[in-house]
Design an enzyme around this catalytic site. Structure first.
Site, PDB file in Angstrom:
ATOM      1  N   ASP A 131     -65.124 -10.027  16.750  1.00 29.16           N
ATOM      2  CA  ASP A 131     -63.964  -9.458  16.977  1.00 29.16           C
ATOM      3  C   ASP A 131     -63.932  -8.839  18.364  1.00 29.16           C
ATOM      4  OD1 ASP A 131     -61.325  -7.884  16.841  1.00 29.16           O
ATOM      5  OD2 ASP A 131     -61.543  -8.294  14.991  1.00 29.16           O
ATOM      6  N   HIS A 179     -63.580 -11.486  20.688  1.00 31.04           N
ATOM      7  CA  HIS A 179     -62.022 -11.552  20.968  1.00 31.04           C
ATOM      8  C   HIS A 179     -61.851 -10.837  22.662  1.00 31.04           C
ATOM      9  CE1 HIS A 179     -60.793 -11.912  16.662  1.00 31.04           C
ATOM     10  NE2 HIS A 179     -61.532 -13.120  17.151  1.00 31.04           N
TER      11      HIS A 179
END
Ligand code: NAG
Ligand code: NAG
Ligand code: NAG
Ligand code: NAG
Ligand code: NAG
Ligand code: NAG
Ligand code: NAG
Length: 400
Positions: free
Chosen positions: A212, A235
């Site tokens: 993430d 991310h």
């Protein structure tokens, strides 16, 4: 006679040894043995180290140890208090709770060492659907710092957390340096470092690979500096998401500088929810000297962030974004839309500066472009792609 009788009692009073005025509290003298659960030994060593009237070091020597949720709570009697981790601390494979090690209410903590906090997350990741649903099984994080001040975390590694690797809440003046965070690309919700309600936070010289956001700067933060951080896979480095919950407050002062971002879905991003629960501002956010490689959305302001359709996209975000700069950002984009600045229809972004952007796209989905809405940035220097080439569409209807 008297003295002899007291001797065992004195030994029980403290198991610490002293080196150069530092009291050393080694968990192995509190009964910790490699390949066993050391939760109780750690708790006992912490209690004594924290109560010590001389500056002390809690030591976890080399070796692999099992650990269940540990609350290392202050305030401590004398400062600084050092926690030196040289061993590997393994979380139980199946477990719930807040986190593996929870540091709270400590001033002048120094957490260091070549040790590893291993969340053993693999089995839990498929259960982690908190990114898709409101009601979900919360999985523990590896490290939580709550109300920790004037502190340093250096050299340690966080591995395969079940949830966020490192979480900061209500912290002030905390520096992370030369920290390594590692989890696979496909591990959900494993943000590297999540920061909220904190100020004066520094993340320096660190390597983050996760499933993430590498770093997510949440709500109510002031003065967060991220320098020389390598991020990927993951991310990217994000501010937000903002505006989902009613208690959120302003974010002011975030600097991201001299970072490398590769193989990520986003590069540098500011994201806010439409239909925000509250109105507040996010300002003074600066991204400078960033190298990107194979990043899907290298530069992105997304005020229509609404994953898994958890919100009403038709109601514009009430978060006011101002004073943002993107400067000297270069490298490769994995998609043609290399720059996306989509601001709120009701509260356009203000004071956005874009300078020296040199991104390339080598795929076959068309030329490299930027997309802009409700923003009129000041543009200088190199523009690959052309920034907001079409006039900014202030007041244009939302596309959804
Ligand atoms: C921040 O904490 C460090 C100790 O880690 C201390 O030396 C420094 O003075 C603190 N800075 C501020 C502004 O409080
Ligand atoms: C942090 O350090 C600063 C500067 O030394 C000091 O003024 C402040 O009281 C410290 N914070 C706490 C919570 O002890
Ligand atoms: C950046 O961080 C790396 C560790 O990840 C370190 O080796 C390097 O010296 C740092 N660079 C600078 C300029 O401080
Ligand atoms: C680009 O990154 C994706 C993951 O986001 C990865 O699957 C792919 O192999 C990478 N491509 C290159 C050329 O590095
Ligand atoms: C990006 O991913 C590809 C494919 O997995 C890999 O070969 C490459 O080394 C990665 N890039 C970096 C900078 O690590
Ligand atoms: C914008 O940022 C600059 C530099 O950080 C700061 O001096 C200025 O006060 C900010 N302006 C607003 C309106 O927030
Ligand atoms: C932009 O980047 C490309 C590829 O790295 C390079 O060849 C080119 O010289 C750069 N352009 C400018 C104006 O810096």
């Amino acid at each position: 006679m008297m003295g002899l009788a007291l001797l065992p009692l004195l030994l029980l009073l403290s198991l610490a040894s002293t080196i150069q005025g530092q009291s050393i509290f080694d968990v192995t003298t509190y009964g910790a043995k490699p390949n066993t659960d050391i939760t109780q030994a750690l708790a006992n060593a912490w209690t004594e180290a924290c109560a010590s009237t001389t500056p002390s070091t809690l030591l976890i020597p080399k070796g692999v140890y099992q650990l269940s949720q540990s609350n290392l709570k202050g305030p401590c009697k004398s400062v600084p208090i050092q926690v030196q981790v040289e061993g590997t601390l393994q979380a139980p494979i199946h477990t719930k709770g807040d986190g593996l090690v929870l540091f709270s209410y400590i001033d002048q903590l120094i957490l260091s060492g070549s040790g590893v906090f291993d969340g053993q997350g693999k089995s839990g990741w498929e259960k982690n659907n908190c990114h898709k649903k409101k009601i979900c099984t919360k999985l523990p994080m590896n490290l939580k710092f709550s109300f920790v001040t004037n502190s340093t975390v250096k050299d340690i590694t966080s591995l395969d957390s079940k949830n966020f690797h490192i979480n900061l809440l209500g912290c002030k003046n905390v520096t992370f340096q030369h920290v390594t965070i590692n989890a696979p690309d496909e591990s959900p919700n494993t943000d590297g470092i999540h920061i909220s309600s904190s100020e004066e936070i520094y993340i320096l010289d660190s390597k983050i690979a996760t499933g993430d956001d590498c770093v997510s700067v949440g709500d109510s933060n002031k003065q967060v500096t991220i320098t020389n951080v390598t991020c990927g896979p993951g991310h990217g480095i994000s501010i937000g998401s903002l505006g989902k919950y009613t208690k959120e407050k302003d974010v002011v002062g975030v600097t991201v500088k001299a970072c490398k971002i590769f193989n990520t879905t986003n590069g540098v991003r500011i994201k806010t929810w439409p239909d925000s629960a509250v109105a507040f501002m996010a300002s003074d956010m600066h991204f400078e000297d960033i190298e990107m490689e194979n990043v899907s959305n290298p530069i992105i302001i997304d005020q229509e962030y609404c994953p898994w359709n958890q919100c009403n996209r038709k109601v514009p975000s009430k978060i006011k974004i101002s004073n943002v700069s993107f400067k000297n950002i270069r490298g490769t984009s994995a998609t043609p839309v290399a720059v996306k600045l989509v601001c709120s229809k009701s509260i356009p972004c203000e004071g956005v500066e874009v300078a020296d952007i040199n991104l390339t796209y080598s795929g076959n989905r068309g030329p490299i472009v930027s997309e802009c809405a409700n923003v009129m940035p000041t543009i200088t220097g190199v523009q690959n792609p052309q920034i907001c080439a079409k006039p900014a569409t202030i007041g244009a209807p939302s596309t959804d």
